[in-house]
Design a protein around this motif. Structure first.
Motif, PDB file in Angstrom:
ATOM      1  N   LYS A 554       0.727  -1.231   0.218  1.00  0.00           N
ATOM      2  CA  LYS A 554       0.012   0.087   0.022  1.00  0.00           C
ATOM      3  C   LYS A 554       0.951   1.178  -0.031  1.00  0.00           C
ATOM      4  O   LYS A 554       0.650   2.036  -0.609  1.00  0.00           O
ATOM      5  CB  LYS A 554      -0.812   0.198   1.315  1.00  0.00           C
ATOM      6  CG  LYS A 554      -2.050  -0.941   1.164  1.00  0.00           C
ATOM      7  CD  LYS A 554      -3.059  -1.054   2.313  1.00  0.00           C
ATOM      8  CE  LYS A 554      -4.347  -1.792   2.191  1.00  0.00           C
ATOM      9  NZ  LYS A 554      -5.157  -1.924   3.406  1.00  0.00           N
ATOM     10  N   GLU A 555       1.994   1.334   0.595  1.00  0.00           N
ATOM     11  CA  GLU A 555       2.700   2.386   0.654  1.00  0.00           C
ATOM     12  C   GLU A 555       3.333   2.610  -0.752  1.00  0.00           C
ATOM     13  O   GLU A 555       3.740   3.882  -1.227  1.00  0.00           O
ATOM     14  CB  GLU A 555       4.139   2.262   1.646  1.00  0.00           C
ATOM     15  CG  GLU A 555       3.674   2.496   3.281  1.00  0.00           C
ATOM     16  CD  GLU A 555       4.665   2.120   4.205  1.00  0.00           C
ATOM     17  OE1 GLU A 555       5.485   1.441   3.717  1.00  0.00           O
ATOM     18  OE2 GLU A 555       4.422   2.510   5.504  1.00  0.00           O
ATOM     19  N   GLN A 556       3.665   1.546  -1.372  1.00  0.00           N
ATOM     20  CA  GLN A 556       4.398   1.524  -2.657  1.00  0.00           C
ATOM     21  C   GLN A 556       3.075   2.148  -3.733  1.00  0.00           C
ATOM     22  O   GLN A 556       3.570   3.138  -4.384  1.00  0.00           O
ATOM     23  CB  GLN A 556       4.641   0.403  -3.389  1.00  0.00           C
ATOM     24  CG  GLN A 556       6.020  -0.191  -2.577  1.00  0.00           C
ATOM     25  CD  GLN A 556       6.276  -1.562  -3.065  1.00  0.00           C
ATOM     26  OE1 GLN A 556       5.649  -2.284  -3.899  1.00  0.00           O
ATOM     27  NE2 GLN A 556       7.656  -2.095  -2.809  1.00  0.00           N
ATOM     28  N   ASP A 557       1.933   1.684  -3.409  1.00  0.00           N
ATOM     29  CA  ASP A 557       0.907   2.240  -4.412  1.00  0.00           C
ATOM     30  C   ASP A 557       0.819   3.853  -3.833  1.00  0.00           C
ATOM     31  O   ASP A 557       0.381   4.621  -4.850  1.00  0.00           O
ATOM     32  CB  ASP A 557      -0.495   1.511  -3.953  1.00  0.00           C
ATOM     33  CG  ASP A 557      -0.233   0.143  -4.467  1.00  0.00           C
ATOM     34  OD1 ASP A 557       0.584  -0.060  -5.399  1.00  0.00           O
ATOM     35  OD2 ASP A 557      -1.061  -0.599  -3.989  1.00  0.00           O
ATOM     36  N   LEU A 558       0.946   4.358  -2.811  1.00  0.00           N
ATOM     37  CA  LEU A 558       0.493   5.722  -2.164  1.00  0.00           C
ATOM     38  C   LEU A 558       1.725   6.346  -2.825  1.00  0.00           C
ATOM     39  O   LEU A 558       1.474   7.663  -3.417  1.00  0.00           O
ATOM     40  CB  LEU A 558       0.726   5.887  -0.883  1.00  0.00           C
ATOM     41  CG  LEU A 558       0.790   7.113  -0.246  1.00  0.00           C
ATOM     42  CD1 LEU A 558      -0.726   7.859  -0.530  1.00  0.00           C
ATOM     43  CD2 LEU A 558       0.991   7.060   1.284  1.00  0.00           C
ATOM     44  N   MET A 559       3.135   6.199  -2.893  1.00  0.00           N
ATOM     45  CA  MET A 559       4.038   6.888  -3.541  1.00  0.00           C
ATOM     46  C   MET A 559       3.867   7.016  -5.164  1.00  0.00           C
ATOM     47  O   MET A 559       3.904   7.937  -5.782  1.00  0.00           O
ATOM     48  CB  MET A 559       5.379   6.238  -3.644  1.00  0.00           C
ATOM     49  CG  MET A 559       5.680   6.065  -1.954  1.00  0.00           C
ATOM     50  SD  MET A 559       5.730   7.697  -1.024  1.00  0.00           S
ATOM     51  CE  MET A 559       7.096   8.616  -1.891  1.00  0.00           C
ATOM     52  N   TYR A 560       3.274   5.831  -5.613  1.00  0.00           N
ATOM     53  CA  TYR A 560       2.937   5.863  -7.247  1.00  0.00           C
ATOM     54  C   TYR A 560       1.818   6.780  -7.396  1.00  0.00           C
ATOM     55  O   TYR A 560       1.775   7.699  -8.492  1.00  0.00           O
ATOM     56  CB  TYR A 560       2.638   4.514  -7.740  1.00  0.00           C
ATOM     57  CG  TYR A 560       2.268   4.477  -9.205  1.00  0.00           C
ATOM     58  CD1 TYR A 560       3.258   4.440 -10.192  1.00  0.00           C
ATOM     59  CD2 TYR A 560       0.944   4.339  -9.457  1.00  0.00           C
ATOM     60  CE1 TYR A 560       2.852   4.616 -11.484  1.00  0.00           C
ATOM     61  CE2 TYR A 560       0.445   4.238 -10.690  1.00  0.00           C
ATOM     62  CZ  TYR A 560       1.511   4.328 -11.821  1.00  0.00           C
ATOM     63  OH  TYR A 560       1.217   4.229 -12.982  1.00  0.00           O
ATOM     64  N   LEU A 562       0.883   9.536  -5.479  1.00  0.00           N
ATOM     65  CA  LEU A 562       1.413  11.040  -5.589  1.00  0.00           C
ATOM     66  C   LEU A 562       2.365  11.356  -6.627  1.00  0.00           C
ATOM     67  O   LEU A 562       2.029  12.522  -7.301  1.00  0.00           O
ATOM     68  CB  LEU A 562       2.533  11.055  -4.285  1.00  0.00           C
ATOM     69  CG  LEU A 562       1.627  11.003  -2.923  1.00  0.00           C
ATOM     70  CD1 LEU A 562       2.473  10.940  -1.942  1.00  0.00           C
ATOM     71  CD2 LEU A 562       0.383  12.105  -2.614  1.00  0.00           C
ATOM     72  N   HIS A 563       2.844  10.337  -7.191  1.00  0.00           N
ATOM     73  CA  HIS A 563       3.935  10.630  -8.200  1.00  0.00           C
ATOM     74  C   HIS A 563       3.132  11.032  -9.598  1.00  0.00           C
ATOM     75  O   HIS A 563       3.319  11.621 -10.579  1.00  0.00           O
ATOM     76  CB  HIS A 563       5.101   9.498  -8.513  1.00  0.00           C
ATOM     77  CG  HIS A 563       5.668   9.874  -9.759  1.00  0.00           C
ATOM     78  ND1 HIS A 563       6.821  10.524  -9.916  1.00  0.00           N
ATOM     79  CD2 HIS A 563       5.780   9.270 -11.052  1.00  0.00           C
ATOM     80  CE1 HIS A 563       7.546  10.551 -10.975  1.00  0.00           C
ATOM     81  NE2 HIS A 563       6.780   9.913 -11.698  1.00  0.00           N
ATOM     82  N   SER A 564       2.096  10.092  -9.800  1.00  0.00           N
ATOM     83  CA  SER A 564       1.125  10.549 -10.877  1.00  0.00           C
ATOM     84  C   SER A 564       0.042  11.481 -10.535  1.00  0.00           C
ATOM     85  O   SER A 564      -0.995  11.334 -11.417  1.00  0.00           O
ATOM     86  CB  SER A 564       0.447   9.193 -11.255  1.00  0.00           C
ATOM     87  OG  SER A 564      -0.416   8.319 -10.159  1.00  0.00           O
ATOM     88  N   LYS A 565      -0.170  12.185  -9.645  1.00  0.00           N
ATOM     89  CA  LYS A 565      -0.845  13.252  -8.930  1.00  0.00           C
ATOM     90  C   LYS A 565      -2.403  12.648  -8.982  1.00  0.00           C
ATOM     91  O   LYS A 565      -3.277  13.526  -9.213  1.00  0.00           O
ATOM     92  CB  LYS A 565      -0.849  14.340  -9.975  1.00  0.00           C
ATOM     93  CG  LYS A 565       0.590  14.976  -9.779  1.00  0.00           C
ATOM     94  CD  LYS A 565       0.630  16.199 -10.836  1.00  0.00           C
ATOM     95  CE  LYS A 565       1.850  16.823 -10.857  1.00  0.00           C
ATOM     96  NZ  LYS A 565       2.116  18.057 -11.776  1.00  0.00           N
ATOM     97  N   ASP A 566      -2.374  11.359  -8.616  1.00  0.00           N
ATOM     98  CA  ASP A 566      -3.858  10.807  -8.517  1.00  0.00           C
ATOM     99  C   ASP A 566      -3.975  10.920  -6.839  1.00  0.00           C
ATOM    100  O   ASP A 566      -4.100  10.017  -6.262  1.00  0.00           O
ATOM    101  CB  ASP A 566      -4.009   9.303  -9.057  1.00  0.00           C
ATOM    102  CG  ASP A 566      -5.165   8.695  -8.880  1.00  0.00           C
ATOM    103  OD1 ASP A 566      -6.390   9.538  -8.163  1.00  0.00           O
ATOM    104  OD2 ASP A 566      -5.388   7.696  -8.945  1.00  0.00           O
ATOM    105  N   TYR A 567      -4.516  12.338  -6.435  1.00  0.00           N
ATOM    106  CA  TYR A 567      -4.586  12.564  -4.971  1.00  0.00           C
ATOM    107  C   TYR A 567      -5.821  11.763  -4.434  1.00  0.00           C
ATOM    108  O   TYR A 567      -5.867  11.452  -3.321  1.00  0.00           O
ATOM    109  CB  TYR A 567      -4.949  13.938  -4.907  1.00  0.00           C
ATOM    110  CG  TYR A 567      -3.576  14.794  -5.505  1.00  0.00           C
ATOM    111  CD1 TYR A 567      -2.366  14.637  -4.755  1.00  0.00           C
ATOM    112  CD2 TYR A 567      -3.277  15.647  -6.435  1.00  0.00           C
ATOM    113  CE1 TYR A 567      -1.287  15.196  -5.221  1.00  0.00           C
ATOM    114  CE2 TYR A 567      -2.302  16.055  -7.007  1.00  0.00           C
ATOM    115  CZ  TYR A 567      -1.050  15.985  -6.191  1.00  0.00           C
ATOM    116  OH  TYR A 567      -0.327  16.609  -6.659  1.00  0.00           O
ATOM    117  N   LEU A 573      -5.670   5.540   0.207  1.00  0.00           N
ATOM    118  CA  LEU A 573      -4.446   4.748   0.884  1.00  0.00           C
ATOM    119  C   LEU A 573      -3.825   5.495   2.234  1.00  0.00           C
ATOM    120  O   LEU A 573      -3.356   4.593   3.127  1.00  0.00           O
ATOM    121  CB  LEU A 573      -3.357   4.839  -0.415  1.00  0.00           C
ATOM    122  CG  LEU A 573      -3.784   4.011  -1.550  1.00  0.00           C
ATOM    123  CD1 LEU A 573      -2.731   4.213  -2.449  1.00  0.00           C
ATOM    124  CD2 LEU A 573      -3.896   2.465  -1.186  1.00  0.00           C
ATOM    125  N   ALA A 574      -3.950   6.903   2.272  1.00  0.00           N
ATOM    126  CA  ALA A 574      -3.384   7.163   3.318  1.00  0.00           C
ATOM    127  C   ALA A 574      -4.099   6.988   4.604  1.00  0.00           C
ATOM    128  O   ALA A 574      -3.911   6.791   5.742  1.00  0.00           O
ATOM    129  CB  ALA A 574      -3.320   8.897   3.215  1.00  0.00           C
TER     130      ALA A 574
END
Length: 584
Positions: A554-560, A562-567, A573-574
């Motif tokens: 889930k942390e990896q998906d969160l970083m991805y 944020l990187h893709s700006k899918d807030y 996820l947060a």
């Protein structure tokens, strides 16, 4: 109609004129009775008569005469089996039938008499003189076979044990000591028994299954009574064995699961043979087959002058194959006796199905052996005996605050363990190293070396007397204990620290036993409860590993996100990761 009463007689009534047909003395207070119709042809004939009565034209003689004929058939065909339970604690049955059909019809029209039926008692189940069965209090007759014949939509399902009763007719009887028995109405054999109240539990022991350690299903229980109880965990049914004249206060089970030894306040010890084919018989699909369990008492040990407070069987499995097995008994008379357990001497006394045996001493299938060793071991009562895993030593625990180690071969003293401030309640050999643990009334557990008999460690934590101890695994790394404070504690031997404490019972915990595969343990206490505990350490560790792996993903998906700006996805996820006031 049949009625029974506490006036010790049974009355048969003719309901057309409310007259008495027969009075049968049974010489016991009746608490329940039922009529079993085993002949289906009679039932079919009665149904045909009812159908003829319901015909529109009423036959040649009219509807009224057919009605008389119906009543005549019911009275003349008075035939069946009557089952009675009462104060004697045994089920009894009688076959009844009309003496003469013509005489029955004539005398019924004249008002009836009390000699119109012929009653013949069937042979009831015999009990030994030492058994005192508890009186029955109620009876229910269940006939599920007829219900299934009427409802053809019922599908067969043999997956559950309870389904075995769907196609059977049986009796459910309750006893004064809160037990429920399932009895076959034809041979009056008890097929299953459920114990509703255990009283104070003195000791519990798992019965090993050498062929399958995982399916360790039976527990031997000694309660505040003269009965030995064997509880089956899968269906909570219980087998009861009677023979002692006093309360059973000590118990041990052989490593092959075939023998159980019990010590009692009647100053005797008994060895019970437990049929190893019992579970296979329970799975038999033949519903009409009688009970084949030949489990019974085979040895009666007499010689102690006080209550038999401790007993222990040899622990090497091979000794039972070579007939070198033995057992010890300890008593309030401060002595230890050694006995031989030679299966060849009483093998012919173990009855086959439907058979029995008697020994030379007049007891029903029970031998009275002589002790092969005897020694005065302590200055006060002996509380516990334990045989080493290699069958070379036996340790005795006493109220004189000491534990003494004896040689099995000649009962010579090897060493004495001193250090407790109160009587020692139990001892236990380590399964992996040369050490022994003792539990005492001074609220401590001590670990002793078998090399120089010095104390290696003292475990403190119980607020009351430590009643039972046992090693929790085959490596001897952990120890489990129970006490008079009602607590169950798990200890690490190396550090001497208590890892976990469980509020096990509401009163003293007298019984503790660990299963053969070390995955479950059972406790029994003065609160009349028997509890089975399961080791879930591995399951919890696996759950933590899965949770950790899921969090990383889930942390990896969160970083991805944020990187893709899918807030939107990042906020979800947060929340799942419990991130406060931030997204990463």
């Amino acid at each position: 109609m049949v009625t029974g009463s506490r006036d010790k007689v049974i009355n048969f009534w003719e309901l057309r004129r409310n007259t008495l047909m027969k009075t049968l003395p049974v010489y016991e207070e009746i608490e329940g009775l039922c009529i079993v119709h085993g002949n289906e042809d009679d039932n079919n004939n009665n149904k045909k008569e009812e159908e003829e009565e319901d015909d529109g034209d009423g036959g040649k003689n009219g509807k009224g005469k057919d009605k008389k004929r119906k009543h005549s058939v019911v009275i003349e065909d008075a035939k069946g089996t009557l089952i009675v339970i009462g104060s004697k604690g045994i089920a009894r049955s009688w076959n009844y039938e009309a003496k003469d059909h013509m005489e029955l019809s004539a005398k019924s029209r004249q008002g009836g008499r009390d000699d119109l039926l012929r009653c013949t008692e069937n042979s009831s189940k015999q009990i030994s003189k030492s058994q005192v069965p508890s009186p029955y209090t109620s009876l229910i007759y269940v006939n599920n076979s007829l219900k299934k014949k009427k409802n053809t939509n019922i599908e067969d399902n043999n997956d559950d044990d309870c389904d075995n009763y769907l196609n059977k007719e049986f009796l459910i009887c309750a006893t004064a000591d809160h037990n429920i028995s399932f009895i076959d109405p034809y041979n009056l054999e008890t097929n299953r028994r459920i114990v509703g109240y255990f009283d104070e539990v003195n000791t519990v022991k798992y019965i090993p299954n050498p062929t399958n350690q995982i399916s360790q299903n039976k527990i031997a229980i000694a309660t505040n009574s003269e009965q030995l109880k064997i509880l089956k965990i899968n269906d909570f049914s219980c087998d009861i064995y009677e023979g002692h004249q006093g309360t059973i206060i000590s118990l041990d089970v052989s490593p092959n699961g075939k023998y159980i030894i019990t010590g009692s306040k009647d100053r005797t010890a008994r060895v019970w043979y437990i049929d190893d084919q019992e579970d296979e018989n329970d799975k038999d699909d033949d519903d009409d087959a009688p009970s084949k369990t030949p489990s019974k008492c085979v040895l009666l040990c007499v010689g102690h002058t006080s209550s038999v407070t401790a007993c222990a069987l040899s622990q090497k499995l091979k000794s039972y194959e070579t007939n070198d097995s033995f057992f010890f008994t300890g008593s309030g008379d401060k002595t230890i006796k050694k006995w031989k357990l030679d299966e060849r001497k009483f093998n012919n006394l173990i009855p086959a199905a439907g058979g029995g045996a008697t020994s030379a001493d007049g007891l029903d299938g029970v031998l009275k052996p002589h002790a092969v060793g005897n020694i005065r071991a302590h200055e006060k009562d002996i509380n516990h005996l334990c045989v080493a895993p290699n069958d070379t030593m036996v340790v005795s625990a006493s109220q004189d605050k000491t534990a003494r180690i004896w040689s099995v071969s000649d009962l010579s003293l090897i060493g004495t363990l001193k250090g407790h401030k109160r009587g020692i309640m139990q001892t236990c050999f380590s399964p992996a190293n040369k050490s022994i643990a003792t539990a005492s009334g001074d609220r401590t557990i001590k670990i002793w070396s078998l090399k120089d008999y010095t104390c290696l460690n003292t475990l403190q934590g119980h607020s009351g007397s430590v009643c039972q101890i046992s090693y929790l695994n085959a490596y001897g790394l952990q120890l489990v204990s129970t006490g008079s404070d009602g607590l169950l504690k798990i200890w690490t031997i190396k550090t001497g620290e208590c890892e976990n404490t469980y509020d096990a019972h509401d009163d003293k915990v007298w019984g503790l036993s660990v299963s053969q595969d070390h995955q479950t343990l059972v406790t029994g206490g003065a609160d009349s409860l028997v509890k089975v505990w399961k080791d879930v350490t591995t399951a919890k560790e696996e759950a933590l590993i899965l949770e950790s792996e899921s969090r990383i993903l889930k942390e990896q998906d969160l970083m991805y996100s944020l990187h893709s700006k899918d807030y939107t996805q990042a906020i979800e996820l947060a929340f799942d990761l419990d991130h406060s006031y931030k997204l990463w």
